[in-house]
Design a protein around this motif. Structure first.
Motif, mmCIF file in Angstrom:
data_model
loop_
_atom_site.group_PDB
_atom_site.id
_atom_site.type_symbol
_atom_site.label_atom_id
_atom_site.label_comp_id
_atom_site.label_asym_id
_atom_site.label_seq_id
_atom_site.Cartn_x
_atom_site.Cartn_y
_atom_site.Cartn_z
ATOM 1 N N GLN A 168 -4.990 -3.350 -5.213
ATOM 2 C CA GLN A 168 -3.553 -3.243 -5.404
ATOM 3 C C GLN A 168 -2.879 -4.467 -5.927
ATOM 4 O O GLN A 168 -1.694 -4.248 -6.383
ATOM 5 C CB GLN A 168 -3.231 -3.357 -3.774
ATOM 6 C CG GLN A 168 -3.509 -1.916 -3.157
ATOM 7 C CD GLN A 168 -2.933 -0.703 -3.717
ATOM 8 O OE1 GLN A 168 -3.621 -0.027 -4.579
ATOM 9 N NE2 GLN A 168 -1.633 -0.315 -3.555
ATOM 10 N N THR A 206 0.766 -1.193 0.101
ATOM 11 C CA THR A 206 0.024 0.025 -0.155
ATOM 12 C C THR A 206 0.745 1.304 -0.068
ATOM 13 O O THR A 206 0.403 2.424 -0.143
ATOM 14 C CB THR A 206 -0.920 0.173 1.292
ATOM 15 O OG1 THR A 206 -0.165 0.035 2.352
ATOM 16 C CG2 THR A 206 -1.840 -1.178 1.303
ATOM 17 N N TYR A 225 -2.024 4.003 -1.028
ATOM 18 C CA TYR A 225 -3.221 3.536 -1.014
ATOM 19 C C TYR A 225 -4.407 4.491 0.045
ATOM 20 O O TYR A 225 -3.938 4.718 1.129
ATOM 21 C CB TYR A 225 -3.321 2.250 -0.579
ATOM 22 C CG TYR A 225 -4.666 1.354 -0.702
ATOM 23 C CD1 TYR A 225 -5.280 1.528 -2.330
ATOM 24 C CD2 TYR A 225 -5.534 1.059 0.374
ATOM 25 C CE1 TYR A 225 -6.662 0.897 -2.180
ATOM 26 C CE2 TYR A 225 -6.716 0.610 0.097
ATOM 27 C CZ TYR A 225 -7.195 0.351 -1.253
ATOM 28 O OH TYR A 225 -8.449 -0.299 -1.477
#
Length: 582
Positions: free
Chosen positions: A82, A63, A581
Motif C-alpha cells: 500500500q 486501505t 485492499y
C-alpha cells in the motif's frame, strides 16, 4: 483471533518504566523515525519500529476499507503493497495528546495522537509504545483513520437575509422539487440521520425515508440509552448519562430539523432495483397517500437497525396448536396489555429477563460495568472526538484481552448479584474466553443482559425462573419441555434476538441479487465486522451490489462510523475512491 496473543505486560516484555521517564521525548523520537519511514515508503524501516506482535488497524486511510493486521509479517505485507500507492505528508504529533498510561500495574504504554495527509485527504492516527528490555520503546498498536477529503469543505453559510422565505425553501427541499437526491437513506433513526448529516455537509443531496409517522418513533417504546451525542450537535452537558427513550425521540426530531435534513415520514421504500437511466439503482417510494415516486440514484443506505428490527422466533413445533398469543419482544408494548394473564418470556438477553432460560447468559450490572467499560465516555473523560478515536484504536482481538481483565473486575464487584442468580438456578457465563459481552455483541448481538434491576427480581422470586431443560413443543395451553414438565401460558414472548440483517435487503432487492450479499454482522478473520459501514456485496469495484450500503449501530458507533460511510460515498461520486485492499 489467535489464542497465543497476550497483553504487553511488563513481565512479558521483561521491562520496567523509570519514574523519571521523559514521555514527550520518547514519543518525539519514535514519531520522527516513523514519519521518515512512512514518507520514504520504506516498509522495512517502519517494521523496525514495531514489536513482533504489533496490531495495525486502518479505517479507509491506507486501505479504503476496514482492516486489522496483526504481527510484523502481516503489517509488512500490507505496507509493502500500500505505501507505493499513497503520497504521505504533513505528519504532526499532537503534543497535547501524548501521555503515559497505566491501565493496570503491570501494563504501561505511551499513547499519542498524530495527524497526516494522504493522496486524497486528511487522516489521523493513534499509537501506543511499550518499553523493551533494552530500554527502547516500540509500537504495540497503530491506528490510522481517514478524517476528511481534500477539496471538499463544508458548505458555506448563506450570509444573505432570506426575508421570510426559509420555510417555503425548506418545504421545496424536503419534497425534492428542484433537485433529485444523490443518495436515498432507508430509516430515519440515529443511523440514518447521522449519515444524512455527514452527506449534507459533504454537499450531497440526501433523502431519508422513514416508515413511521414521526422521526424517532422506533425509540418511543424503549428504555434509556447511553452515551448519545450525534455529529455537529452535542447534547447539553446537563442531560443524563442514560437518556430516557422519549427524550431521545424528541432529540432526534429536533436534530433533523436543526440540521435541515430532508426526511419523508410515513413513507415506505417499495423496491430497490438496478437502474436503467444512467444510475445504479432505481428506488420506488410510497407516501402515506399511496402515491409513488421513483428516484434514480447511485447510492442506497440501509439504516434499519440491528437485524433490521425483525425479531427471530425459534421454530418450535406446535405453534399453530397454541390457543394463546405468541409475539417477539420487539412487538411488546406495555405490561398492562397482558394484565391478568400468564406470561412466559423465553430468552435472557437485553430484550428482557427470562422465565424460560435456554442457555447461559452473561450478566453485568450497569452500575458496576458501565463505569469500567465506558470510562472514556464517562463524565470527566476526554472530548467525544478524542474518545471515539481512542475507542476505535483498539483492535477487537486486543480489546478481548483487555476485557478479560475488566470482566473479572466487574464479576468480582457483582459477586453478590451473580451468586444470588445462580442460587435461583440462573445459568451464567463470562462470555467467550471470559471476555464479557464484547465478542458476544460483535458475533451474534445477544447472549447477555446489562442489568438494571430485573436480576434482583429473579433473586427475590418476583420473576419465576425455569432453566432445567429445553422446550420440546407448544401445547394448546402453553409449553411442554423435554423432561416432560409443562408451563401454562396465555402469552409467550420471545426475547430471542433479531433475524439476519440481510432479510430487509432481500425484501427490496431483486431475487437474482439475494445470494450476492455478504454477511453483515459478525466478525471476519481479522476481527472486523463483515459489511457494516460499507457495501454489502463485497469489495470489488464490479460487484453487482456496489452502491448498496449498511449503516447500523448504537449511537456512539453511528456517530463515528457514519462519517466513514459518507466519505466513501463522496469519494465514489468524485472519482477519487481507490481500490479496497484485499
Amino acid at each position: 483471533m489467535a489464542n497465543q496473543l497476550a497483553l504487553p505486560t511488563l513481565d512479558n516484555l521483561r521491562s520496567s518504566v523509570s519514574s523519571d521517564l521523559n514521555v514527550q521525548a520518547v514519543a518525539d523520537q519514535w514519531f520522527s523515525a516513523f514519519t521518515e519511514a512512512m514518507q520514504s515508503k520504506n516498509a522495512s524501516a517502519v517494521i523496525d519500529l514495531l514489536v513482533d506482535d504489533v496490531f495495525w488497524r486502518d479505517m479507509l486511510a491506507l486501505t479504503w476499507d476496514f482492516h486489522t493486521f496483526q504481527s510484523t509479517p502481516s503489517v509488512k505485507s500490507f505496507l509493502t503493497d500500500q505505501l507505493p500507492l499513497f503520497t504521505l505528508s504533513s505528519f504532526k504529533l499532537r503534543e497535547d495528546l501524548v501521555e503515559l498510561q497505566r491501565p493496570y500495574p503491570d501494563i504501561a504504554w505511551i499513547q499519542a495522537f498524530f495527524d497526516f495527509e494522504t493522496t486524497v485527504g486528511i487522516a489521523s492516527g493513534v499509537f501506543r509504545l511499550v518499553p523493551l528490555a533494552d530500554g527502547s520503546w516500540k509500537a504495540h498498536t497503530i491506528f490510522t483513520n481517514l478524517e476528511n477529503l481534500d477539496g471538499f469543505p463544508r458548505p458555506r453559510q448563506d450570509h444573505q437575509p432570506n426575508h421570510g422565505k426559509w420555510a417555503a425553501k425548506r418545504a421545496r427541499e424536503i419534497e425534492c422539487v428542484d433537485e433529485e437526491p444523490s443518495v436515498v437513506v432507508i430509516g430515519g433513526v440515529q443511523s440514518g440521520l447521522n449519515v444524512a448529516a455527514w452527506l449534507k455537509m459533504l454537499g450531497m443531496k440526501t433523502l431519508v425515508v422513514e416508515k413511521n409517522e414521526r422521526i424517532g418513533d422506533n425509540w418511543r417504546k424503549r428504555n434509556a440509552v447511553l452515551y448519545d451525542h450525534m455529529p455537529y450537535l452535542p447534547l447539553p452537558v446537563s442531560w443524563p448519562v442514560f437518556m430516557p427513550a422519549l427524550k431521545l425521540t424528541d432529540w432526534l426530531k429536533s436534530y433533523a430539523h436543526s440540521m435541515e435534513l430532508d426526511v419523508w415520514t410515513s413513507a415506505t421504500v417499495m423496491s430497490v432495483v438496478p437502474g436503467t437511466k444512467g444510475k445504479k439503482w432505481t428506488v420506488t417510494v410510497q407516501r402515506a397517500d399511496k402515491k409513488e415516486r421513483i428516484f434514480e440514484v447511485n447510492h442506497v443506505v440501509f439504516a434499519l437497525g440491528f437485524g433490521s428490527g425483525m425479531g427471530r422466533i425459534p421454530d418450535i413445533p406446535g405453534q399453530d396448536d397454541f390457543k394463546g398469543q405468541i409475539l417477539h419482544s420487539s412487538k411488546h408494548n406495555l405490561a398492562s396489555d397482558h394484565a391478568g394473564k400468564k406470561v412466559v418470556v423465553v430468552g435472557a438477553c437485553t430484550s428482557d429477563v427470562t422465565m424460560v432460560q435456554r442457555s447461559p447468559s452473561y450478566i453485568m450490572s450497569t452500575k458496576e460495568g458501565m463505569p469500567r467499560l465506558m470510562a472514556i465516555f464517562w463524565e470527566g473523560g476526554p472530548p467525544t472526538d478524542v474518545a471515539d478515536r481512542v475507542n476505535a484504536s483498539y483492535p477487537n482481538a486486543l480489546l478481548k484481552l483487555v476485557h478479560k481483565r475488566v470482566t473479572k473486575d466487574i464479576a468480582d464487584a457483582d459477586k453478590e448479584l451473580l451468586d444470588g442468580l445462580r442460587k435461583r438456578g440462573f445459568k451464567t457465563t463470562l462470555g467467550d474466553d471470559d471476555s464479557g459481552f464484547l465478542l458476544m455483541a460483535w458475533n451474534k448481538g445477544g447472549g447477555y443482559y446489562l442489568d438494571v434491576g430485573a436480576s434482583q427480581m429473579i433473586i427475590d422470586g418476583k420473576i419465576k425462573l425455569k432453566s432445567d431443560g429445553p422446550i420440546s413443543r407448544f401445547t394448546q395451553t402453553g409449553l411442554l419441555f423435554e423432561d416432560g414438565s409443562t408451563l401454562d401460558a396465555d402469552v409467550v414472548v420471545f426475547a430471542t434476538g433479531y433475524a439476519d440483517a440481510r432479510h430487509a435487503y432481500r425484501a427490496l432487492l431483486p431475487e437474482s441479487l439475494h445470494d450476492k450479499m455478504y454477511p453483515i454482522w459478525g466478525l471476519d478473520k481479522e476481527g472486523e465486522l463483515n459489511s457494516v459501514w460499507r457495501e454489502v456485496g463485497g469489495r470489488s469495484k464490479d460487484a453487482e451490489l456496489n452502491g448498496i450500503w449498511c449503516m447500523m449501530g448504537n449511537l456512539a458507533l453511528c456517530r463515528f462510523h457514519s462519517k466513514h460511510l459518507a466519505l466513501q460515498i463522496k469519494s465514489y461520486e468524485e472519482g477519487i475512491f481507490g481500490t479496497r485492499y484485499q
